[in-house]
Design a protein around this motif. Structure first.
Motif, short mmCIF file in Angstrom:
data_model
loop_
_atom_site.label_atom_id
_atom_site.label_comp_id
_atom_site.label_asym_id
_atom_site.label_seq_id
_atom_site.Cartn_x
_atom_site.Cartn_y
_atom_site.Cartn_z
N LEU A 51 44.82 50.75 70.70
CA LEU A 51 45.54 51.91 71.23
C LEU A 51 44.62 52.89 71.96
N TRP A 52 43.42 53.09 71.42
CA TRP A 52 42.44 53.99 72.05
C TRP A 52 42.06 53.47 73.44
N THR A 53 41.84 52.17 73.54
CA THR A 53 41.49 51.55 74.82
C THR A 53 42.63 51.70 75.82
N ALA A 54 43.86 51.46 75.36
CA ALA A 54 45.02 51.59 76.24
C ALA A 54 45.20 53.04 76.70
N MET A 55 45.05 53.98 75.78
CA MET A 55 45.20 55.39 76.12
C MET A 55 44.15 55.82 77.15
N ASN A 56 42.92 55.40 76.96
CA ASN A 56 41.87 55.74 77.92
C ASN A 56 42.15 55.16 79.30
N ALA A 57 42.69 53.95 79.34
CA ALA A 57 43.04 53.33 80.63
C ALA A 57 44.15 54.13 81.31
N GLN A 58 45.13 54.57 80.54
CA GLN A 58 46.23 55.35 81.11
C GLN A 58 45.74 56.70 81.62
N ILE A 59 44.89 57.35 80.87
CA ILE A 59 44.33 58.64 81.31
C ILE A 59 43.54 58.44 82.60
N THR A 65 56.44 58.59 83.52
CA THR A 65 57.10 58.36 84.81
C THR A 65 56.07 58.06 85.89
N GLU A 66 54.99 58.83 85.89
CA GLU A 66 53.93 58.62 86.88
C GLU A 66 53.24 57.28 86.69
N LEU A 67 52.97 56.91 85.43
CA LEU A 67 52.36 55.60 85.16
C LEU A 67 53.27 54.47 85.63
N ASP A 68 54.56 54.60 85.40
CA ASP A 68 55.52 53.59 85.83
C ASP A 68 55.52 53.46 87.35
N ALA A 69 55.49 54.59 88.05
CA ALA A 69 55.47 54.56 89.51
C ALA A 69 54.19 53.91 90.03
N LYS A 70 53.06 54.22 89.41
CA LYS A 70 51.80 53.63 89.83
C LYS A 70 51.79 52.12 89.59
N ALA A 71 52.38 51.68 88.47
CA ALA A 71 52.47 50.24 88.18
C ALA A 71 53.32 49.53 89.23
N LYS A 72 54.42 50.16 89.63
CA LYS A 72 55.28 49.57 90.66
C LYS A 72 54.55 49.49 92.00
N GLU A 73 53.76 50.50 92.32
CA GLU A 73 52.97 50.48 93.56
C GLU A 73 52.00 49.30 93.56
N VAL A 74 51.34 49.09 92.43
CA VAL A 74 50.39 47.98 92.32
C VAL A 74 51.12 46.65 92.48
N GLU A 75 52.29 46.51 91.85
CA GLU A 75 53.08 45.28 91.98
C GLU A 75 53.46 45.05 93.44
N ASP A 76 53.87 46.10 94.14
CA ASP A 76 54.23 45.98 95.56
C ASP A 76 53.05 45.53 96.39
N ILE A 77 51.89 46.11 96.14
CA ILE A 77 50.69 45.74 96.89
C ILE A 77 50.33 44.28 96.62
N LYS A 78 50.43 43.85 95.36
CA LYS A 78 50.14 42.44 95.05
C LYS A 78 51.10 41.51 95.76
N ARG A 79 52.39 41.86 95.80
CA ARG A 79 53.37 41.02 96.50
C ARG A 79 53.06 40.94 98.00
N GLN A 80 52.65 42.05 98.58
CA GLN A 80 52.39 42.09 100.02
C GLN A 80 51.13 41.33 100.41
#
Length: 68
Positions: A19-27, A51-66
């Motif tokens: 959890l600590w590792t995941a939290m640091n990655a999110q921060i 909400t911001e993390l979700d939006a950033k994840a979607k941006e990364v997914e879009d970039i990977k698809r492109q």
């Protein structure tokens, strides 16, 4: 425990460490790696941060698809 969460010796890191590792990655994602923004991120409303993390994840997914 599934084999994907263990190493070959059957060791899985303590949940607190995971959890600590995941939290640091999110921060880090929310600050963009700029430690001067950490205080603002830590005082941010939880739902807004998620909400911001979700939006950033979607941006990364879009970039990977492109780039495929």
């Amino acid at each position: 425990m599934s084999s994907s969460s263990e190493d070959l010796l059957g060791y899985a890191p303590p949940i607190g460490e995971v959890l600590w590792t995941a939290m640091n990655a999110q921060i880090r994602v929310l600050t963009g790696g700029d430690i001067t923004k950490e205080e603002a991120v830590l005082s941010m409303d939880t739902w807004r941060a998620l909400t911001e993390l979700d939006a950033k994840a979607k941006e990364v997914e879009d970039i990977k698809r492109q780039t495929k």
